[in-house]
Design an enzyme around this catalytic site. Structure first.
Site, PDB file in Angstrom:
ATOM      1  N   ASN A   6      35.295  33.524  16.365  1.00  0.00           N
ATOM      2  CA  ASN A   6      35.366  32.057  16.289  1.00  0.00           C
ATOM      3  C   ASN A   6      35.955  31.637  14.980  1.00  0.00           C
ATOM      4  OD1 ASN A   6      34.758  29.206  15.734  1.00  0.00           O
ATOM      5  ND2 ASN A   6      33.036  29.483  17.330  1.00  0.00           N
ATOM      6  N   ASP A   8      36.812  28.625  14.005  1.00  0.00           N
ATOM      7  CA  ASP A   8      36.739  27.192  13.721  1.00  0.00           C
ATOM      8  C   ASP A   8      36.577  26.852  12.333  1.00  0.00           C
ATOM      9  OD1 ASP A   8      36.471  26.748  16.503  1.00  0.00           O
ATOM     10  OD2 ASP A   8      34.166  26.249  16.368  1.00  0.00           O
ATOM     11  N   HIS A   9      35.962  27.840  11.750  1.00  0.00           N
ATOM     12  CA  HIS A   9      35.412  27.275  10.321  1.00  0.00           C
ATOM     13  C   HIS A   9      36.703  27.933   9.474  1.00  0.00           C
ATOM     14  CE1 HIS A   9      31.832  26.094  11.241  1.00  0.00           C
ATOM     15  NE2 HIS A   9      31.337  27.156  11.670  1.00  0.00           N
ATOM     16  N   ARG A  17      40.832  19.805   2.910  1.00  0.00           N
ATOM     17  CA  ARG A  17      41.891  19.188   1.952  1.00  0.00           C
ATOM     18  C   ARG A  17      43.051  18.438   2.758  1.00  0.00           C
ATOM     19  NH1 ARG A  17      41.926  20.548  -3.596  1.00  0.00           N
ATOM     20  NH2 ARG A  17      39.618  20.227  -4.168  1.00  0.00           N
ATOM     21  N   HIS A  42      36.508  25.866  19.261  1.00  0.00           N
ATOM     22  CA  HIS A  42      35.868  24.698  19.931  1.00  0.00           C
ATOM     23  C   HIS A  42      36.682  23.523  19.587  1.00  0.00           C
ATOM     24  CE1 HIS A  42      31.610  22.660  20.120  1.00  0.00           C
ATOM     25  NE2 HIS A  42      32.351  22.079  20.740  1.00  0.00           N
ATOM     26  N   ARG A  44      36.154  20.087  19.330  1.00  0.00           N
ATOM     27  CA  ARG A  44      35.074  18.932  19.498  1.00  0.00           C
ATOM     28  C   ARG A  44      35.856  17.606  19.790  1.00  0.00           C
ATOM     29  NH1 ARG A  44      29.946  19.100  17.670  1.00  0.00           N
ATOM     30  NH2 ARG A  44      29.379  21.269  17.288  1.00  0.00           N
ATOM     31  N   ARG A  48      36.617  17.815  14.484  1.00  0.00           N
ATOM     32  CA  ARG A  48      36.083  18.118  13.015  1.00  0.00           C
ATOM     33  C   ARG A  48      36.667  19.135  12.491  1.00  0.00           C
ATOM     34  NH1 ARG A  48      29.695  19.240  13.577  1.00  0.00           N
ATOM     35  NH2 ARG A  48      29.850  17.120  14.540  1.00  0.00           N
ATOM     36  N   HIS A  49      37.028  20.363  13.401  1.00  0.00           N
ATOM     37  CA  HIS A  49      37.905  21.508  12.745  1.00  0.00           C
ATOM     38  C   HIS A  49      39.183  21.727  13.641  1.00  0.00           C
ATOM     39  CE1 HIS A  49      34.857  22.907  15.623  1.00  0.00           C
ATOM     40  NE2 HIS A  49      33.916  22.964  14.805  1.00  0.00           N
ATOM     41  N   GLU A  68      35.982  26.566  23.568  1.00  0.00           N
ATOM     42  CA  GLU A  68      34.522  25.889  23.750  1.00  0.00           C
ATOM     43  C   GLU A  68      34.634  24.424  23.773  1.00  0.00           C
ATOM     44  OE1 GLU A  68      31.777  26.790  20.497  1.00  0.00           O
ATOM     45  OE2 GLU A  68      32.135  29.047  20.807  1.00  0.00           O
ATOM     46  N   THR A  98      26.174  22.120  14.028  1.00  0.00           N
ATOM     47  CA  THR A  98      26.598  23.187  14.914  1.00  0.00           C
ATOM     48  C   THR A  98      26.005  22.816  16.362  1.00  0.00           C
ATOM     49  OG1 THR A  98      27.272  25.410  15.339  1.00  0.00           O
ATOM     50  CG2 THR A  98      25.225  24.895  14.269  1.00  0.00           C
ATOM     51  N   THR A  99      26.533  23.712  17.245  1.00  0.00           N
ATOM     52  CA  THR A  99      25.873  23.417  18.444  1.00  0.00           C
ATOM     53  C   THR A  99      24.572  23.907  18.545  1.00  0.00           C
ATOM     54  OG1 THR A  99      27.977  24.341  19.376  1.00  0.00           O
ATOM     55  CG2 THR A  99      26.375  23.946  21.027  1.00  0.00           C
ATOM     56  N   GLU A 149      26.883  32.358  28.659  1.00  0.00           N
ATOM     57  CA  GLU A 149      26.842  32.933  27.147  1.00  0.00           C
ATOM     58  C   GLU A 149      25.286  32.415  26.533  1.00  0.00           C
ATOM     59  OE1 GLU A 149      29.860  32.175  24.301  1.00  0.00           O
ATOM     60  OE2 GLU A 149      28.554  32.168  22.724  1.00  0.00           O
ATOM     61  N   HIS A 189      25.941  32.689  18.517  1.00  0.00           N
ATOM     62  CA  HIS A 189      25.403  31.649  17.636  1.00  0.00           C
ATOM     63  C   HIS A 189      24.453  32.378  16.710  1.00  0.00           C
ATOM     64  CE1 HIS A 189      24.599  27.919  16.080  1.00  0.00           C
ATOM     65  NE2 HIS A 189      25.422  27.411  16.967  1.00  0.00           N
ATOM     66  N   GLY A 190      24.867  32.349  15.382  1.00  0.00           N
ATOM     67  CA  GLY A 190      23.942  32.704  14.415  1.00  0.00           C
ATOM     68  C   GLY A 190      23.934  34.335  14.142  1.00  0.00           C
TER      69      GLY A 190
HETATM   70  N1  PXP Z   1      28.980  30.691  20.869  1.00  0.00           N
HETATM   71  C1  PXP Z   1      29.210  29.392  20.936  1.00  0.00           C
HETATM   72  C2  PXP Z   1      28.922  28.658  22.291  1.00  0.00           C
HETATM   73  C3  PXP Z   1      28.957  28.308  19.685  1.00  0.00           C
HETATM   74  O1  PXP Z   1      28.871  26.679  19.899  1.00  0.00           O
HETATM   75  C4  PXP Z   1      29.120  28.692  18.439  1.00  0.00           C
HETATM   76  C5  PXP Z   1      29.210  28.177  17.158  1.00  0.00           C
HETATM   77  O2  PXP Z   1      30.462  27.439  17.479  1.00  0.00           O
HETATM   78  C6  PXP Z   1      29.355  30.152  18.279  1.00  0.00           C
HETATM   79  C7  PXP Z   1      29.124  31.136  19.562  1.00  0.00           C
HETATM   80  C8  PXP Z   1      29.531  30.961  16.885  1.00  0.00           C
HETATM   81  O3  PXP Z   1      28.454  30.651  16.337  1.00  0.00           O
HETATM   82  P1  PXP Z   1      28.337  31.140  14.826  1.00  0.00           P
HETATM   83  O4  PXP Z   1      29.386  30.451  14.191  1.00  0.00           O
HETATM   84  O5  PXP Z   1      27.063  30.953  14.208  1.00  0.00           O
HETATM   85  O6  PXP Z   1      28.640  32.720  14.817  1.00  0.00           O
END
Ligand code: PXP
Length: 235
Positions: A6, A8-9, A17, A42, A44, A48-49, A68, A98-99, A149, A189-190
């Protein structure tokens, strides 16, 4: 198990910036050289990202995008134009960081069944992001989704407290039940470098979608090494 990264970050940092650094496309090129399965992004509703043009830039690299998205008309239109490899429908609240929590499929199964139809007709693989809950899995089956998922957020939080056995058990049972229902299973997630090995105990998992921990590690070791280390833990 396969890895979906992922990204996104990377976009979160770029947007801090308002410029182009760190460059998402350059990062994606490095990640795509590794043995990963997909790039998760994702889009959104508040952008935001990831921004709309990011999706097309990354698709042009030939990446398998796992998009996503919230189950809303605006994003469905974009998905039908983009044709990502797969979509993962997630719940979305504007104020969340986050989700949080899985999608309530049981509470909107007719809507979701209709919502995913045009996506499937275009050959896009559909996944629903849900908690490890049999009722949600049964509803997911009703919608005709290809995958679920499993939300691993509760497991990841429990891991931090050292008392994760029950949450892991829930994931194991849910994965088996989904398999029985004929649904393929991803998880995410996490997940991080310390807890991810436990996902090997959950039978039938196809892909893990991991973002925050990989991008965080990349700050110290670079994105190539961060992806490689995660791959070595899940292979
Ligand atoms: N899967 C889904 C559906 C998510 O929404 C996210 C967070 O965007 C992730 C996986 C990844 O989560 P993490 O960034 O905590 O690894």
């Amino acid at each position: 198990m396969k890895l979906g990264v992922n990204i996104d970050h990377i976009a979160t940092l770029r947007n801090a910036r308002g410029g182009v650094e760190p460059n998402l496309v350059e990062a994606a090129k490095i990640i795509l050289k590794e043995d990963i399965h997909s790039l998760t992004m994702h889009l959104r509703e508040d952008r935001r990202h990831i921004k709309d043009n990011d999706l097309y830039d990354i698709k042009n690299l030939g990446a398998k995008i796992n998009l996503e998205m919230a189950a809303v008309e605006e994003i469905q239109k974009i998905a039908l134009d983009l044709i990502p490899f797969s979509v993962c429908i997630v719940p979305e609240k504007r104020l969340e960081i986050t989700t949080e929590g899985g999608l309530d499929v049981a509470g909107q199964k007719e809507y979701l069944k209709e919502y995913i139809k045009p996506l499937k007709q275009k050959g896009i693989i559909v996944s629903l992001f849900i908690d490890a809950d049999f009722r949600q899995i049964e509803a997911a089956k009703y919608t005709g989704t290809d995958y679920i998922e499993l939300h691993t957020g509760s497991f990841s939080n429990a891991f931090l407290s050292g008392n994760y056995k029950d949450e892991l058990e829930k994931l194991k049972k849910a994965s088996l039940y989904a398999e029985d229902c004929g649904i393929k299973v991803n998880a995410g997630h996490g997940l991080d470098y310390k807890n991810v090995h436990l996902m090997k105990e959950v039978s039938g998992l196809y892909e893990l979608n991991i973002g925050h921990s990989i991008i965080s590690k990349a700050v110290f070791v670079g994105i190539k090494e961060a992806v490689r280390e995660m791959l070595s833990l899940i292979k």
